[in-house]
Design a protein around this motif. Structure first.
Motif, mmCIF file in Angstrom:
data_model
loop_
_atom_site.group_PDB
_atom_site.id
_atom_site.type_symbol
_atom_site.label_atom_id
_atom_site.label_comp_id
_atom_site.label_asym_id
_atom_site.label_seq_id
_atom_site.Cartn_x
_atom_site.Cartn_y
_atom_site.Cartn_z
ATOM 1 N N PHE A 70 93.260 -56.422 -89.812
ATOM 2 C CA PHE A 70 94.554 -57.074 -89.678
ATOM 3 C C PHE A 70 95.480 -56.109 -88.946
ATOM 4 C CE2 PHE A 70 92.561 -59.033 -93.358
ATOM 5 C CZ PHE A 70 92.757 -60.383 -93.100
ATOM 6 N N PRO A 71 95.718 -56.326 -87.646
ATOM 7 C CA PRO A 71 96.477 -55.373 -86.841
ATOM 8 C C PRO A 71 97.949 -55.332 -87.243
ATOM 9 C CG PRO A 71 95.091 -56.771 -85.456
ATOM 10 C CD PRO A 71 95.119 -57.387 -86.813
ATOM 11 N N CYS A 72 98.478 -54.117 -87.293
ATOM 12 C CA CYS A 72 99.856 -53.906 -87.734
ATOM 13 C C CYS A 72 100.620 -53.044 -86.730
ATOM 14 C CB CYS A 72 99.868 -53.242 -89.104
ATOM 15 S SG CYS A 72 99.094 -54.204 -90.419
ATOM 16 N N PRO A 73 100.831 -53.527 -85.505
ATOM 17 C CA PRO A 73 101.541 -52.718 -84.511
ATOM 18 C C PRO A 73 102.981 -52.474 -84.931
ATOM 19 C CG PRO A 73 101.401 -54.983 -83.773
ATOM 20 C CD PRO A 73 100.550 -54.892 -85.007
ATOM 21 N N LYS A 74 103.590 -51.461 -84.348
ATOM 22 C CA LYS A 74 105.003 -51.187 -84.612
ATOM 23 C C LYS A 74 105.831 -52.384 -84.157
ATOM 24 C CE LYS A 74 104.400 -46.211 -84.180
ATOM 25 N NZ LYS A 74 104.762 -44.966 -83.470
ATOM 26 N N GLY A 75 106.685 -52.861 -85.040
ATOM 27 C CA GLY A 75 107.460 -54.060 -84.754
ATOM 28 C C GLY A 75 106.755 -55.332 -85.153
ATOM 29 N N GLY A 76 105.517 -55.229 -85.656
ATOM 30 C CA GLY A 76 104.762 -56.410 -86.049
ATOM 31 C C GLY A 76 105.363 -57.102 -87.261
ATOM 32 N N ASP A 77 105.256 -58.433 -87.269
ATOM 33 C CA ASP A 77 105.880 -59.205 -88.351
ATOM 34 C C ASP A 77 104.877 -60.052 -89.125
ATOM 35 O OD1 ASP A 77 105.262 -60.996 -86.368
ATOM 36 O OD2 ASP A 77 107.288 -61.788 -86.116
ATOM 37 N N ARG A 78 103.582 -59.937 -88.841
ATOM 38 C CA ARG A 78 102.591 -60.761 -89.538
ATOM 39 C C ARG A 78 101.985 -60.046 -90.734
ATOM 40 N NH1 ARG A 78 99.817 -62.876 -83.976
ATOM 41 N NH2 ARG A 78 101.627 -64.090 -83.296
ATOM 42 N N LEU A 96 89.567 -50.658 -75.400
ATOM 43 C CA LEU A 96 90.589 -51.393 -74.644
ATOM 44 C C LEU A 96 90.839 -52.767 -75.258
ATOM 45 C CD1 LEU A 96 89.426 -50.569 -70.994
ATOM 46 C CD2 LEU A 96 91.104 -49.353 -72.392
ATOM 47 N N VAL A 97 89.789 -53.402 -75.722
ATOM 48 C CA VAL A 97 89.928 -54.722 -76.347
ATOM 49 C C VAL A 97 90.611 -54.594 -77.699
ATOM 50 C CG1 VAL A 97 88.668 -56.702 -77.266
ATOM 51 C CG2 VAL A 97 87.960 -55.659 -75.101
ATOM 52 N N ARG A 98 90.224 -53.597 -78.497
ATOM 53 C CA ARG A 98 90.856 -53.413 -79.805
ATOM 54 C C ARG A 98 92.338 -53.093 -79.655
ATOM 55 N NH1 ARG A 98 86.246 -49.956 -80.716
ATOM 56 N NH2 ARG A 98 87.725 -48.223 -80.807
ATOM 57 N N GLU A 99 92.690 -52.352 -78.625
ATOM 58 C CA GLU A 99 94.111 -52.082 -78.367
ATOM 59 C C GLU A 99 94.885 -53.382 -78.179
ATOM 60 O OE1 GLU A 99 93.732 -47.759 -76.065
ATOM 61 O OE2 GLU A 99 94.002 -49.609 -74.923
ATOM 62 N N ARG A 100 94.337 -54.269 -77.354
ATOM 63 C CA ARG A 100 95.044 -55.519 -77.068
ATOM 64 C C ARG A 100 95.105 -56.424 -78.299
ATOM 65 N NH1 ARG A 100 95.856 -57.211 -72.043
ATOM 66 N NH2 ARG A 100 95.992 -54.960 -71.783
ATOM 67 N N LEU A 101 94.022 -56.452 -79.071
ATOM 68 C CA LEU A 101 94.036 -57.232 -80.309
ATOM 69 C C LEU A 101 95.109 -56.713 -81.255
ATOM 70 C CD1 LEU A 101 90.177 -57.506 -80.837
ATOM 71 C CD2 LEU A 101 91.719 -59.434 -80.429
ATOM 72 N N THR A 102 95.285 -55.395 -81.283
ATOM 73 C CA THR A 102 96.345 -54.812 -82.107
ATOM 74 C C THR A 102 97.713 -55.234 -81.596
ATOM 75 O OG1 THR A 102 95.044 -52.874 -82.740
ATOM 76 C CG2 THR A 102 97.427 -52.653 -82.838
ATOM 77 N N GLU A 103 97.939 -55.069 -80.314
ATOM 78 C CA GLU A 103 99.259 -55.368 -79.738
ATOM 79 C C GLU A 103 99.628 -56.832 -79.923
ATOM 80 O OE1 GLU A 103 98.627 -51.898 -76.344
ATOM 81 O OE2 GLU A 103 98.266 -53.996 -75.870
#
Length: 252
Positions: free
Chosen positions: A63-71, A167-174
């Motif tokens: 469950f990706p939790c980027p900075k600023g993420g709201d989910r 690279l794919v995991r980065e985008r899934l996170t973002e």
């Protein structure tokens, strides 16, 4: 050119991981329900946990939790009391853990049947190596991109140190896209050889790692990353194609 540069930076990150997150030695006990990992791809402490998961050959729901993420960031705060990452939840035992060293030790004790490697537990070693591996991709896999939430989690065949899968995991996170991470660590010498060379050296090659076996059965080839999206029925190899698909389908 941009994608080529991204790949070169990611290759550098993989080299700085000092060989971790490539091979798998497997686990003694398989979780009945998927482990849940709340994390960010670009976080060095999250990386240590993902390296251990590859070594243990444990699939995990990310469950990706980027900075600023709201989910999922607010959910972690409700569950554990603070927004700190990584955060592991194990529905099989009820365990919920912050701190990468604690998570790693738990995974090896509960599922590995062996002690955790010291190189993941000694704070000075793990922090320096994990931080160094983050530097070449410092702007990626950390910050929010506006996106549309999928109805069902995606599925990604990967191993931690793969420069293309990163690279794919980065985008899934973002994009805050949840996904089931299917481990594809290498467990025999033939897995370390490029496919064209492997075909000459080992024409009778058969994969033995379980998710590599699945890929061969499904697609007739083994490569990572491989993305499956049950929301659209799409399945793709090649990082550049997967990135374009994710942006086209989910980015706003």
């Amino acid at each position: 050119m941009s994608h080529t540069l991204d790949v070169l930076q990611s290759l550098t990150s993989s080299a700085l991981q000092q060989g971790r997150g490539i091979a798998t030695r497997g686990h003694r006990k398989t979780p009945a329900e998927s482990l849940e990992l709340y994390e960010m791809e670009g976080c060095p402490f999250c990386r240590l946990v993902r390296e251990a998961l590859t070594d243990l050959d444990l699939d995990v729901m990310v469950f990706p939790c980027p900075k600023g993420g709201d989910r999922y960031r607010p959910l972690v705060e409700r569950l554990g009391g603070k927004q700190q990452f990584p955060y592991l939840m194990d529905p099989n035992t009820g365990a919920a853990l912050y701190e990468s060293a604690d998570i790693i030790e738990y995974l090896y004790n509960e599922y590995g049947g062996r002690p955790a490697p010291q190189r993941w537990l000694v704070r000075s070693l793990r922090t320096a190596a994990a931080t160094a591996a983050s530097l070449p991709r410092a702007r990626h896999g950390l910050h929010l991109m506006e996106s549309r939430a999928p109805e069902q989690p995606l599925e990604l065949y990967s191993f931690e140190a793969s420069p293309f899968a990163r690279l794919v995991r980065e985008r899934l996170t973002e994009l805050q896209l949840p996904y089931l991470l299917r481990q594809c660590g290498r467990d025999q010498w033939q897995d370390w050889v490029l496919p064209p060379v492997r075909k000459r050296l080992a024409p009778d090659y058969q994969p033995t790692q379980r998710n590599r076996v699945t890929l061969m059965e499904k697609t007739g080839r083994i490569a990572v990353p491989y993305l499956v999206d049950p929301n659209t029925g799409t399945a793709l190899y090649e990082s550049a194609d997967i990135l374009a698909y994710l942006d086209r389908t989910y980015a706003r």
